[in-house]
Every structure is written in C-alpha cells, then in structure tokens.
Design a protein around this motif. Structure first.
Motif, PDB file in Angstrom:
ATOM      1  N   ASN A 170       0.825  -1.227   0.000  1.00  0.00           N
ATOM      2  CA  ASN A 170       0.000   0.000   0.000  1.00  0.00           C
ATOM      3  C   ASN A 170       0.853   1.267   0.000  1.00  0.00           C
ATOM      4  O   ASN A 170       0.616   2.182   0.787  1.00  0.00           O
ATOM      5  CB  ASN A 170      -0.945  -0.016   1.203  1.00  0.00           C
ATOM      6  N   LEU A 171       1.813   1.334  -0.903  1.00  0.00           N
ATOM      7  CA  LEU A 171       2.730   2.483  -0.932  1.00  0.00           C
ATOM      8  C   LEU A 171       2.190   3.668  -1.712  1.00  0.00           C
ATOM      9  O   LEU A 171       2.848   4.715  -1.760  1.00  0.00           O
ATOM     10  CB  LEU A 171       4.071   2.046  -1.525  1.00  0.00           C
ATOM     11  N   PHE A 172       1.000   3.546  -2.301  1.00  0.00           N
ATOM     12  CA  PHE A 172       0.419   4.654  -3.058  1.00  0.00           C
ATOM     13  C   PHE A 172      -1.012   4.919  -2.590  1.00  0.00           C
ATOM     14  O   PHE A 172      -1.937   5.022  -3.398  1.00  0.00           O
ATOM     15  CB  PHE A 172       0.448   4.351  -4.558  1.00  0.00           C
ATOM     16  N   LEU A 173      -1.186   5.066  -1.286  1.00  0.00           N
ATOM     17  CA  LEU A 173      -2.521   5.275  -0.728  1.00  0.00           C
ATOM     18  C   LEU A 173      -3.111   6.624  -1.104  1.00  0.00           C
ATOM     19  O   LEU A 173      -4.325   6.821  -1.001  1.00  0.00           O
ATOM     20  CB  LEU A 173      -2.460   5.150   0.803  1.00  0.00           C
ATOM     21  N   GLY A 174      -2.273   7.556  -1.536  1.00  0.00           N
ATOM     22  CA  GLY A 174      -2.768   8.876  -1.911  1.00  0.00           C
ATOM     23  C   GLY A 174      -3.781   8.846  -3.042  1.00  0.00           C
ATOM     24  O   GLY A 174      -4.608   9.761  -3.163  1.00  0.00           O
ATOM     25  N   GLN A 175      -3.760   7.811  -3.870  1.00  0.00           N
ATOM     26  CA  GLN A 175      -4.726   7.721  -4.965  1.00  0.00           C
ATOM     27  C   GLN A 175      -6.129   7.444  -4.438  1.00  0.00           C
ATOM     28  O   GLN A 175      -7.115   7.711  -5.117  1.00  0.00           O
ATOM     29  CB  GLN A 175      -4.299   6.645  -5.954  1.00  0.00           C
ATOM     30  N   TYR A 176      -6.230   6.900  -3.225  1.00  0.00           N
ATOM     31  CA  TYR A 176      -7.523   6.603  -2.618  1.00  0.00           C
ATOM     32  C   TYR A 176      -7.917   7.627  -1.561  1.00  0.00           C
ATOM     33  O   TYR A 176      -9.094   7.918  -1.383  1.00  0.00           O
ATOM     34  CB  TYR A 176      -7.490   5.214  -1.965  1.00  0.00           C
ATOM     35  N   ALA A 177      -6.930   8.139  -0.841  1.00  0.00           N
ATOM     36  CA  ALA A 177      -7.192   9.075   0.248  1.00  0.00           C
ATOM     37  C   ALA A 177      -6.118  10.164   0.218  1.00  0.00           C
ATOM     38  O   ALA A 177      -5.153  10.118   0.985  1.00  0.00           O
ATOM     39  CB  ALA A 177      -7.200   8.363   1.589  1.00  0.00           C
TER      40      ALA A 177
ATOM     41  N   ASP B 273      -5.867  13.030   1.316  1.00  0.00           N
ATOM     42  CA  ASP B 273      -5.695  13.837   2.520  1.00  0.00           C
ATOM     43  C   ASP B 273      -5.226  13.015   3.716  1.00  0.00           C
ATOM     44  O   ASP B 273      -5.180  13.518   4.848  1.00  0.00           O
ATOM     45  CB  ASP B 273      -7.012  14.542   2.886  1.00  0.00           C
ATOM     46  N   MET B 274      -4.880  11.765   3.500  1.00  0.00           N
ATOM     47  CA  MET B 274      -4.458  10.899   4.599  1.00  0.00           C
ATOM     48  C   MET B 274      -3.161  11.432   5.222  1.00  0.00           C
ATOM     49  O   MET B 274      -2.199  11.738   4.509  1.00  0.00           O
ATOM     50  CB  MET B 274      -4.233   9.473   4.105  1.00  0.00           C
ATOM     51  N   PRO B 275      -3.104  11.548   6.550  1.00  0.00           N
ATOM     52  CA  PRO B 275      -1.876  12.004   7.207  1.00  0.00           C
ATOM     53  C   PRO B 275      -0.713  11.055   6.935  1.00  0.00           C
ATOM     54  O   PRO B 275      -0.888   9.843   6.877  1.00  0.00           O
ATOM     55  CB  PRO B 275      -2.254  11.988   8.699  1.00  0.00           C
ATOM     56  N   GLY B 276       0.465  11.641   6.740  1.00  0.00           N
ATOM     57  CA  GLY B 276       1.674  10.833   6.597  1.00  0.00           C
ATOM     58  C   GLY B 276       2.068  10.489   5.182  1.00  0.00           C
ATOM     59  O   GLY B 276       3.075   9.802   4.973  1.00  0.00           O
ATOM     60  N   LEU B 277       1.321  10.963   4.181  1.00  0.00           N
ATOM     61  CA  LEU B 277       1.661  10.619   2.802  1.00  0.00           C
ATOM     62  C   LEU B 277       3.018  11.191   2.392  1.00  0.00           C
ATOM     63  O   LEU B 277       3.702  10.615   1.538  1.00  0.00           O
ATOM     64  CB  LEU B 277       0.576  11.111   1.846  1.00  0.00           C
ATOM     65  N   ASP B 278       3.417  12.307   3.004  1.00  0.00           N
ATOM     66  CA  ASP B 278       4.739  12.869   2.694  1.00  0.00           C
ATOM     67  C   ASP B 278       5.843  11.912   3.148  1.00  0.00           C
ATOM     68  O   ASP B 278       6.868  11.752   2.460  1.00  0.00           O
ATOM     69  CB  ASP B 278       4.906  14.235   3.352  1.00  0.00           C
ATOM     70  N   LYS B 279       5.632  11.264   4.285  1.00  0.00           N
ATOM     71  CA  LYS B 279       6.615  10.290   4.768  1.00  0.00           C
ATOM     72  C   LYS B 279       6.621   9.043   3.888  1.00  0.00           C
ATOM     73  O   LYS B 279       7.675   8.464   3.613  1.00  0.00           O
ATOM     74  CB  LYS B 279       6.323   9.922   6.221  1.00  0.00           C
ATOM     75  N   MET B 280       5.431   8.643   3.426  1.00  0.00           N
ATOM     76  CA  MET B 280       5.362   7.489   2.537  1.00  0.00           C
ATOM     77  C   MET B 280       6.089   7.773   1.228  1.00  0.00           C
ATOM     78  O   MET B 280       6.743   6.880   0.658  1.00  0.00           O
ATOM     79  CB  MET B 280       3.904   7.123   2.259  1.00  0.00           C
TER      80      MET B 280
ATOM     81  N   MET C 144       5.416  -3.196  -7.834  1.00  0.00           N
ATOM     82  CA  MET C 144       4.309  -3.827  -8.536  1.00  0.00           C
ATOM     83  C   MET C 144       3.179  -2.823  -8.692  1.00  0.00           C
ATOM     84  O   MET C 144       3.085  -1.843  -7.940  1.00  0.00           O
ATOM     85  CB  MET C 144       3.831  -5.067  -7.765  1.00  0.00           C
ATOM     86  N   ASP C 145       2.314  -3.060  -9.680  1.00  0.00           N
ATOM     87  CA  ASP C 145       1.256  -2.103  -9.995  1.00  0.00           C
ATOM     88  C   ASP C 145       0.270  -1.892  -8.859  1.00  0.00           C
ATOM     89  O   ASP C 145      -0.400  -0.858  -8.789  1.00  0.00           O
ATOM     90  CB  ASP C 145       0.486  -2.558 -11.241  1.00  0.00           C
ATOM     91  N   ASP C 146       0.139  -2.865  -7.958  1.00  0.00           N
ATOM     92  CA  ASP C 146      -0.837  -2.732  -6.873  1.00  0.00           C
ATOM     93  C   ASP C 146      -0.289  -1.945  -5.687  1.00  0.00           C
ATOM     94  O   ASP C 146      -0.953  -1.843  -4.645  1.00  0.00           O
ATOM     95  CB  ASP C 146      -1.331  -4.106  -6.414  1.00  0.00           C
ATOM     96  N   GLY C 147       0.930  -1.377  -5.805  1.00  0.00           N
ATOM     97  CA  GLY C 147       1.488  -0.587  -4.718  1.00  0.00           C
ATOM     98  C   GLY C 147       2.354  -1.388  -3.774  1.00  0.00           C
ATOM     99  O   GLY C 147       2.767  -0.878  -2.729  1.00  0.00           O
ATOM    100  N   THR C 148       2.650  -2.634  -4.124  1.00  0.00           N
ATOM    101  CA  THR C 148       3.544  -3.460  -3.352  1.00  0.00           C
ATOM    102  C   THR C 148       4.967  -3.310  -3.884  1.00  0.00           C
ATOM    103  O   THR C 148       5.171  -3.178  -5.086  1.00  0.00           O
ATOM    104  CB  THR C 148       3.145  -4.945  -3.437  1.00  0.00           C
ATOM    105  N   ALA C 149       5.955  -3.313  -2.988  1.00  0.00           N
ATOM    106  CA  ALA C 149       7.357  -3.316  -3.398  1.00  0.00           C
ATOM    107  C   ALA C 149       8.061  -4.485  -2.745  1.00  0.00           C
ATOM    108  O   ALA C 149       7.810  -4.820  -1.590  1.00  0.00           O
ATOM    109  CB  ALA C 149       8.040  -2.011  -3.006  1.00  0.00           C
ATOM    110  N   ILE C 150       8.934  -5.121  -3.498  1.00  0.00           N
ATOM    111  CA  ILE C 150       9.752  -6.224  -3.007  1.00  0.00           C
ATOM    112  C   ILE C 150      11.190  -5.757  -3.027  1.00  0.00           C
ATOM    113  O   ILE C 150      11.724  -5.418  -4.087  1.00  0.00           O
ATOM    114  CB  ILE C 150       9.585  -7.486  -3.875  1.00  0.00           C
ATOM    115  N   SER C 151      11.827  -5.699  -1.849  1.00  0.00           N
ATOM    116  CA  SER C 151      13.185  -5.183  -1.737  1.00  0.00           C
ATOM    117  C   SER C 151      14.097  -6.226  -1.071  1.00  0.00           C
ATOM    118  O   SER C 151      13.664  -6.907  -0.140  1.00  0.00           O
ATOM    119  CB  SER C 151      13.212  -3.900  -0.895  1.00  0.00           C
ATOM    120  N   VAL C 152      15.312  -6.310  -1.540  1.00  0.00           N
ATOM    121  CA  VAL C 152      16.313  -7.172  -0.932  1.00  0.00           C
ATOM    122  C   VAL C 152      17.397  -6.290  -0.330  1.00  0.00           C
ATOM    123  O   VAL C 152      17.885  -5.349  -0.970  1.00  0.00           O
ATOM    124  CB  VAL C 152      16.934  -8.139  -1.966  1.00  0.00           C
TER     125      VAL C 152
END
Length: 216
Positions: free
Chosen positions: A172-179, A181-188, A206-214
């Motif tokens: 859920n790394l791109f919650l701004g598209q849904y909300a 005004d959600m607090p904390g989007l600048d940190k995200m 990934m397109d759904d806002g998921t990231a896979i990091s090593v």
C-alpha cells in the motif's frame, strides 16, 4: 481438446486477464474467509486502516521460496497477511507481528488459533514506533503494512533489523490515490524513494502498490 475450444478460454484483453487472475486466485486462497471479514469490520467500526493484502498468496509464495526462519510484520490488522506469511514460511519459522489495536490483536489471535497457526505467530501489541526500538537480532523477512505516518520510522528499523540478503515487503505504498488527505503521505513518499537507494536495497515495484526489496 480442439484448438478452437482452447482459444475460447484464453483471456484476450487486459480486463479478461485480470478477471481470470481474480477468479482463480480467489478459489485457491486458503484464507479467503478471513479476508472477507475486513470490509464488514470496517463498516461496523470505522477502521480506515484495516484492509487485507491485495495478494496474500504472493506473501505466502515469497515466504515459501525464501524459507525465512524469523519474520516480522509491521501492521497486523485482522491477521490475513500474517497467516499467509506463517503458512508459507513453514513450521520451523517464527513470525512476530505488531498491532496497535488491542481489539484487532484479539480478533487476529482468534483467527490464528482457528487456522492452527498460533504457535508460529507472536503478537506484539502497541504502536510500531514504540515496539520496534525494543526488537533485537536479525530478521530474514519483514513485511510493512501500517500507517503512512509510521513509514519512515519503520524503514529505519527495518534497515537495522533485516539481515543482508533478507527481504522487505512493503504494501500500500500509493494510498494517496484513494485518500489524498491521509496524514503521513509525505513520509510514505520518502519511503518509496529510500527503498530505491541501490546502496542499501534492490527493489521492484508492482502495480498494486507493493514493493519487493532485498537488503544488499
């Protein structure tokens, strides 16, 4: 089976592909009944932050492939993603999951017991910013899925706690598209950029806002 019959079942558009994936993923989701409880719970209690993972099977598959022994989840909700991680990692693995709500911790604990996975999962109740500094040692896999406002603190501790070669899954790394005004989007937004730092991470989005990091 004739060539014509085979062709008739082949998805031939992006929408048809998504429909096929949704149908077959749903039918193979062993924890779908728990995912179905999230929306009614949100409507009844107004919990804006309780959503199931959009792809629980991905979490389970990655855990099965990586074979982590020690896992950490930051943001448990009602337990859907924790169940997939614990199931995929197998009986020799131990998952610790952080949940700020005592009510949600109780509900998810009941789900763990109902699925017979309670011995693999340890609940840590409290805000992530308060729980994470107390954790020590190294983890093999960390799953981040909590409030955007806690994202940077969670990432800093993930950098400390995750072993080199370990996996950080971020949801859920791109919650701004849904909300928007959600607090904390600048940190995200900063979180998203920091996991692209090639000195510390190898990351795929990934397109759904998921990231896979090593961790490198």
């Amino acid at each position: 089976m004739s060539t014509r019959a085979k062709a008739s079942t082949e998805p031939t558009s992006a929408a048809a592909v998504q429909k096929w994936i949704g149908k077959h993923t749903r039918s193979a989701d062993r924890f779908a009944a728990i995912a179905d409880k999230y929306e009614p719970h949100r409507k009844q209690h107004g919990c804006y932050d309780v959503y199931p993972s959009s792809n629980g099977a991905l979490l389970g598959t990655l855990a099965a492939a990586a074979k982590p022994k020690r896992l950490l989840e930051i943001g448990c909700g009602l337990g859907y993603s924790a169940l997939w991680l614990a199931y995929g990692a197998g009986p020799q693995a131990a998952l610790e999951t952080i949940e700020k709500s005592k009510d949600h911790a109780k509900i998810s604990g009941d789900h763990f017991k109902a699925e017979g996975l309670q011995r693999r999962i340890k609940m840590l109740v409290g805000q992530a910013a308060a729980v994470l500094p107390e954790l020590k040692g190294k983890y093999d896999l960390i799953y981040f899925d909590t409030d955007p406002g806690e994202s940077l603190a969670a990432l800093e501790h993930s950098e400390r706690l995750l072993r080199r070669g370990g996996i950080l899954l971020s949801a859920n790394l791109f919650l701004g598209q849904y909300a928007p005004d959600m607090p904390g989007l600048d940190k995200m937004a900063q979180y998203r950029l920091r996991i692209l730092d090639t000195r510390q991470w190898l990351t795929a989005f990934m397109d759904d806002g998921t990231a896979i990091s090593v961790r490198v």
